[in-house]
Scaffold this motif. Structure first.
Motif, mmCIF file in Angstrom:
data_model
loop_
_atom_site.group_PDB
_atom_site.id
_atom_site.type_symbol
_atom_site.label_atom_id
_atom_site.label_comp_id
_atom_site.label_asym_id
_atom_site.label_seq_id
_atom_site.Cartn_x
_atom_site.Cartn_y
_atom_site.Cartn_z
ATOM 1 N N SER A 16 0.828 -1.205 0.000
ATOM 2 C CA SER A 16 0.000 0.000 0.000
ATOM 3 C C SER A 16 0.862 1.255 0.000
ATOM 4 O O SER A 16 0.547 2.238 -0.687
ATOM 5 C CB SER A 16 -0.942 0.001 1.203
ATOM 6 O OG SER A 16 -1.871 -1.058 1.135
ATOM 7 N N CYS A 17 1.938 1.237 0.775
ATOM 8 C CA CYS A 17 2.844 2.398 0.806
ATOM 9 C C CYS A 17 3.451 2.660 -0.572
ATOM 10 O O CYS A 17 3.561 3.818 -1.007
ATOM 11 C CB CYS A 17 3.949 2.174 1.836
ATOM 12 S SG CYS A 17 3.395 2.333 3.551
ATOM 13 N N ILE A 18 3.820 1.590 -1.255
ATOM 14 C CA ILE A 18 4.393 1.735 -2.593
ATOM 15 C C ILE A 18 3.362 2.313 -3.564
ATOM 16 O O ILE A 18 3.652 3.227 -4.346
ATOM 17 C CB ILE A 18 4.908 0.374 -3.109
ATOM 18 C CG1 ILE A 18 6.096 -0.101 -2.255
ATOM 19 C CG2 ILE A 18 5.321 0.472 -4.577
ATOM 20 C CD1 ILE A 18 6.530 -1.530 -2.542
ATOM 21 N N ILE A 19 2.143 1.784 -3.519
ATOM 22 C CA ILE A 19 1.073 2.256 -4.411
ATOM 23 C C ILE A 19 0.726 3.711 -4.116
ATOM 24 O O ILE A 19 0.555 4.530 -5.034
ATOM 25 C CB ILE A 19 -0.175 1.360 -4.273
ATOM 26 C CG1 ILE A 19 0.122 -0.053 -4.771
ATOM 27 C CG2 ILE A 19 -1.349 1.958 -5.040
ATOM 28 C CD1 ILE A 19 0.490 -0.126 -6.230
ATOM 29 N N SER A 58 1.565 13.752 -5.449
ATOM 30 C CA SER A 58 1.977 14.657 -6.524
ATOM 31 C C SER A 58 3.498 14.693 -6.591
ATOM 32 O O SER A 58 4.190 14.207 -5.691
ATOM 33 C CB SER A 58 1.437 16.062 -6.257
ATOM 34 O OG SER A 58 2.047 16.611 -5.092
ATOM 35 N N ASP A 59 4.032 15.281 -7.652
ATOM 36 C CA ASP A 59 5.487 15.376 -7.814
ATOM 37 C C ASP A 59 6.108 16.178 -6.667
ATOM 38 O O ASP A 59 7.185 15.815 -6.157
ATOM 39 C CB ASP A 59 5.830 16.036 -9.155
ATOM 40 C CG ASP A 59 5.472 15.140 -10.339
ATOM 41 O OD1 ASP A 59 5.384 13.913 -10.138
ATOM 42 O OD2 ASP A 59 5.299 15.672 -11.449
ATOM 43 N N ASP A 60 5.461 17.260 -6.253
ATOM 44 C CA ASP A 60 5.979 18.075 -5.150
ATOM 45 C C ASP A 60 6.011 17.282 -3.851
ATOM 46 O O ASP A 60 6.968 17.387 -3.068
ATOM 47 C CB ASP A 60 5.114 19.327 -4.960
ATOM 48 C CG ASP A 60 5.295 20.320 -6.105
ATOM 49 O OD1 ASP A 60 6.315 20.215 -6.819
ATOM 50 O OD2 ASP A 60 4.416 21.191 -6.271
ATOM 51 N N GLU A 61 4.974 16.486 -3.613
ATOM 52 C CA GLU A 61 4.914 15.682 -2.387
ATOM 53 C C GLU A 61 5.986 14.592 -2.400
ATOM 54 O O GLU A 61 6.609 14.308 -1.368
ATOM 55 C CB GLU A 61 3.517 15.069 -2.238
ATOM 56 C CG GLU A 61 2.455 16.112 -1.914
ATOM 57 C CD GLU A 61 1.040 15.625 -2.182
ATOM 58 O OE1 GLU A 61 0.090 16.331 -1.813
ATOM 59 O OE2 GLU A 61 0.878 14.534 -2.790
ATOM 60 N N LYS A 62 6.219 14.003 -3.573
ATOM 61 C CA LYS A 62 7.275 12.987 -3.685
ATOM 62 C C LYS A 62 8.646 13.599 -3.412
ATOM 63 O O LYS A 62 9.476 13.023 -2.697
ATOM 64 C CB LYS A 62 7.254 12.352 -5.075
ATOM 65 C CG LYS A 62 6.059 11.460 -5.344
ATOM 66 C CD LYS A 62 6.095 10.929 -6.767
ATOM 67 C CE LYS A 62 4.875 10.089 -7.079
ATOM 68 N NZ LYS A 62 4.863 9.612 -8.480
ATOM 69 N N GLU A 119 11.276 12.624 -0.495
ATOM 70 C CA GLU A 119 12.651 12.232 -0.841
ATOM 71 C C GLU A 119 13.663 13.124 -0.131
ATOM 72 O O GLU A 119 14.693 12.645 0.365
ATOM 73 C CB GLU A 119 12.841 12.314 -2.355
ATOM 74 C CG GLU A 119 12.070 11.250 -3.122
ATOM 75 C CD GLU A 119 12.067 11.514 -4.616
ATOM 76 O OE1 GLU A 119 12.690 12.529 -5.034
ATOM 77 O OE2 GLU A 119 11.449 10.733 -5.359
ATOM 78 N N ARG A 120 13.375 14.432 -0.064
ATOM 79 C CA ARG A 120 14.286 15.375 0.590
ATOM 80 C C ARG A 120 14.379 15.102 2.099
ATOM 81 O O ARG A 120 15.467 15.082 2.665
ATOM 82 C CB ARG A 120 13.804 16.800 0.335
ATOM 83 C CG ARG A 120 14.742 17.887 0.904
ATOM 84 C CD ARG A 120 14.355 19.262 0.427
ATOM 85 N NE ARG A 120 13.015 19.643 0.869
ATOM 86 C CZ ARG A 120 11.964 19.724 0.060
ATOM 87 N NH1 ARG A 120 12.070 19.428 -1.222
ATOM 88 N NH2 ARG A 120 10.791 20.086 0.535
#
Length: 514
Positions: free
Chosen positions: A481-484, A491-495, A499-500
């Motif tokens: 579920s975490c991967i999905i 969104s790209d900003d949230e990703k 990551e940061r």
């Protein structure tokens, strides 16, 4: 660091802190629920649930004022007016004291009359049921007076204190379980009395902390007619929406008692206990987000508020989804493992309750945003007009001989409609486009949810019921579920933000090792 980044960091820190508190509390709550059910028996547990539900009907009053207090305190913190903050706090205490006196009088006479003449209680347990009623009233009023203190702690975002006091509360309830087991007196009466003592201790701790740390939490005898009118108007419209919720929960609980008896009240109580434990993970996140939404509105930062509305709704759904999926698929085994003697219908009640909670959870941030405006008349009228349909429709279905599960289906359908109405109201109040919510939240969760069901479905279908299957379903479901969610739900900003933060966290650990 920008103000937005600072706010996001504070939300994350407070959420993680509250999660630590939740894990401990959830473990204690699930254990104590099992002990109490076994110690009291299904009949007495059902009596406590339904009689406590009669008292909980008064929560529509306290909930209305609690929301008003939280909104006014948080709003003034956003504006920085400390003098008015103290006025709001002192006025809140005055209101709660007066309300407590009225509730005790009304509860003793009207509640006692209803309990002894209309409720389906075995005659040999009426005395104990009356003790439960009086103790529940007293505990309710003690908690009522604590609401302004709790509101200040949350508005100041002092989640450390909030977490510690909640942990103390859970530990005291664990001690109550031990005392119930060894009690030579009537166990139901003993349980009710001991919970009152716990409420008194927690109330004292909140008072001492707030008096020490927040200057506005020093009570003064104040009569501000204008402020009373504002808070009263806000609370009055909140009263309407809370009345609707009361009929849909405690009112339905009483309907189940009248049509089906206390055994199904016990099953409903068990389902609500598990659902409440799961929802704690989401409520922690919402507790951290909601003050920021109100403060953004108070400072005029509507763009950031809109972002918090969508992000908060989406993340709250995903958080609930993570824990809901393994519980829904393994509910029968979980309840058997937890309780040993599972009340009839508890399994299906639990599954339907969680589904209803997932739908209702989507409107949490929207509710906070509408309340922040202080103009909630339109909101209260429309939401109540639609939401109240659960109670009469449940009564009609029971009268027609339909099964008890039908009330849960009605709840799910009606509250789906409530979410649509809420978006329309937000458009009028806040100029918030429903299409923004649809694109950023609804589409995302509709894409993510079906994929998260694949792994648990395959495991439950092909593996026999066992503890090993429960562990495997839980672990793989959470991981998949975490991967999905990360791949399809963010969104790209949230990703990039995740990551940061992950990179900074790893870097910090590596530096500490050197």
């Amino acid at each position: 660091m920008s103000n937005t980044d600072s706010n996001n960091k504070r939300i994350a820190r407070n959420t993680l802190l509250l999660y630590f508190r939740t894990l401990l509390i959830m473990a204690i709550t699930l254990y104590t629920s099992r002990v109490i059910l076994n110690a009291l028996g299904v009949e007495d547990y059902g009596i406590y649930n339904v009689v406590g539900g009669v008292v909980a009907m008064f929560s529509l009053l306290s909930g209305s004022l609690s929301n008003a207090i939280s909104r006014f305190i948080t709003f003034e913190l956003g504006r920085g007016d400390k003098t008015r903050l103290n006025k709001i706090f002192s006025t809140s205490i005055n209101i709660q004291l007066g309300l407590s006196a009225l509730i005790i009088l009304f509860g003793v006479f009207a509640g006692g009359w209803f309990l002894n003449t209309h409720m389906n209680i075995p005659s040999d347990r009426l005395v104990a049921a009356n003790w439960v009623l009086y103790c529940s009233l007293l505990m309710f009023c003690i908690n009522l007076i604590s609401l302004p203190y709790n509101a200040c702690i949350i508005a100041h975002e002092r989640m450390t204190a909030f977490a510690y006091v909640s942990i103390l509360d859970a530990i005291l309830r664990l001690f109550v379980c031990y005392l119930i087991i060894i009690s030579p007196f009537d166990k139901l009466i003993s349980y009710a009395v001991l919970l009152v003592i716990v409420a008194l201790i927690i109330r004292s701790v909140y008072s001492i902390y707030c008096n020490k740390h927040f200057e506005e939490c020093h009570y003064h005898l104040i009569y501000d007619r204008s402020l009373l009118k504002q808070m009263g108007s806000f609370a009055g419209w909140q009263f309407l929406t809370n009345s609707c919720w009361m009929f849909n929960t405690q009112g339905v609980n009483i309907l189940i008692n009248l049509f089906f008896g206390v055994t199904l009240n016990a099953a409903r109580g068990v389902a609500n206990q598990v659902d409440a434990a799961i929802q704690q993970f989401v409520n922690n996140f919402m507790t951290a987000v909601n003050p920021q939404i109100t403060k953004c509105y108070a400072s005029g930062d509507l763009e950031n508020m809109f972002t918090l509305i969508c992000r908060g709704a989406k993340f709250s759904y995903f958080l609930l989804l993570l824990f809901a999926i393994p519980v829904i698929f393994e509910s029968e085994y979980i309840l058997t493992l937890w309780l040993k003697n599972v009340p009839d219908h508890a399994v299906i009640f639990l599954r339907l309750t969680i589904i209803g909670s997932m739908i209702n959870m989507l409107g949490g941030t929207g509710l906070t945003a509408c309340m922040a405006t202080g103009q909630i008349k339109q909101y209260a009228i429309w939401i109540s007009s639609v939401g109240i349909l659960v109670f009469p429709l449940s009564w009609i279905t029971f009268k027609c001989g339909l099964p008890v599960e039908s009330t849960y289906i009605i709840f799910i359908i009606i509250y789906t409609a409530v979410e649509i109405v809420r978006l329309k109201i937000m458009k009028n109040l806040l100029h918030f486009s429903p299409m923004i919510f649809f694109n950023k939240v609804i589409i995302k969760i509709c894409i993510v949810t079906p994929f998260t069901l694949i792994i648990p479905f395959v495991l439950v279908y092909f593996m026999p019921e066992s503890f090993e299957r429960l562990c495997l379903t839980t672990i793989l479901s959470l991981a998949f579920s975490c991967i999905i969610i990360y791949t399809l739900g963010l969104s790209d900003d949230e990703k990039k933000a995740i990551e940061r933060k992950t990179h900074n966290f790893i870097k910090k650990i590596q530096n500490n090792k050197k």
